[in-house]
Design an enzyme around this catalytic site. Structure first.
Site, PDB file in Angstrom:
ATOM      1  N   HIS A   1       4.548 -13.316   6.887  1.00  0.00           N
ATOM      2  CA  HIS A   1       4.472 -11.859   6.874  1.00  0.00           C
ATOM      3  C   HIS A   1       4.534 -11.319   8.299  1.00  0.00           C
ATOM      4  CE1 HIS A   1       3.541  -8.145   4.687  1.00  0.00           C
ATOM      5  NE2 HIS A   1       2.789  -7.788   5.718  1.00  0.00           N
TER       6      HIS A   1
ATOM      7  N   HIS B   1       7.398  -6.281   6.923  1.00  0.00           N
ATOM      8  CA  HIS B   1       6.710  -5.094   6.423  1.00  0.00           C
ATOM      9  C   HIS B   1       6.851  -3.997   7.464  1.00  0.00           C
ATOM     10  CE1 HIS B   1       2.532  -3.281   5.166  1.00  0.00           C
ATOM     11  NE2 HIS B   1       3.534  -2.468   4.909  1.00  0.00           N
TER      12      HIS B   1
END
Length: 219
Positions: A28, A61
């Site tokens: 991530h 993200h």
């Protein structure tokens, strides 16, 4: 699925930190612009560098003001999943189409106080729903359990065939919170400080995965 967040890693040793979690499903990457959120992290050049040193799929993200311009660039670079915030996107359907056209998954994120219901139709264009379980911007925050109502609602829609998204959660995930998130229906768990604050990040990833699988009953 476990996605360690490099927001909690040592930025001076990112290649080594990535290598420390070989069993991770995704990696991530929190991209912040100090406008949409009150923090400034990393951008596309760092993502391109990471893609050269790891085979772990990158889960980017984008916590930025202009995802309509930038999302497709991360997909073009080779990111596996590119997530934008519904609160920031001007044309989220167009973003999803552009990202998917480049061969990446398209993700849509909602902040803790953003309701899910107005965006159910929009999610039909997306592959991933990222539910924020902290206010986006900084790692190490306390998990907000109230967001699990949105997870349960999304799970019902997926299990009922109304949506096909993977349900992801980000914020405050650790050995104490992952079980309740898994029981609510999460598929993919972002964990930052719980992984990179551990003596053995790889073992922590494996332990979190076992705990989630046991709690979900879905394996």
């Amino acid at each position: 699925m476990i996605a360690p967040s490099i927001l909690s890693a040592d930025f001076a040793r990112l290649a080594d930190e990535v290598a420390a979690v070989p069993g991770a499903d995704w990696l991530h990457v929190d991209v912040m612009d100090a406008h949409f959120v009150p923090n400034l992290t990393i951008g596309l050049p760092v993502v391109e560098a990471l893609l050269r040193v790891t085979d772990i799929p990158l889960d980017c993200h984008l916590m930025i003001d202009d995802p309509d311009t930038w999302a497709v660039r991360y997909a073009e670079a080779g990111a596996h999943n590119v997530t934008v915030h519904v609160e920031a996107a001007a044309d989220p359907v167009r973003i999803a189409k552009q990202v998917r056209a480049e061969g990446a998954r398209a993700g849509l994120s909602v902040k803790p106080n953003t309701p899910l219901e107005p965006y159910v139709e929009l999610l039909r264009h997306y592959d991933t729903l990222l539910v924020m379980s902290v206010e986006p911007g900084f790692g190490g925050q306390k998990f907000i359990p109230e967001v699990l109502a949105k997870v349960r609602a999304a799970r019902r829609l997926v299990d009922g065939g109304e949506l096909t998204v993977l349900v992801e959660i980000d914020g405050g995930i650790n050995e104490d919170t992952i079980e309740q998130a898994a029981a609510a229906g999460v598929d993919c768990f972002v964990a930052g400080s719980a992984v990179y604050g551990a003596a053995d990040p790889a073992a922590t990833v494996a332990g979190l995965r076992r705990a989630a699988a046991a709690a979900s009953g879905r394996n």
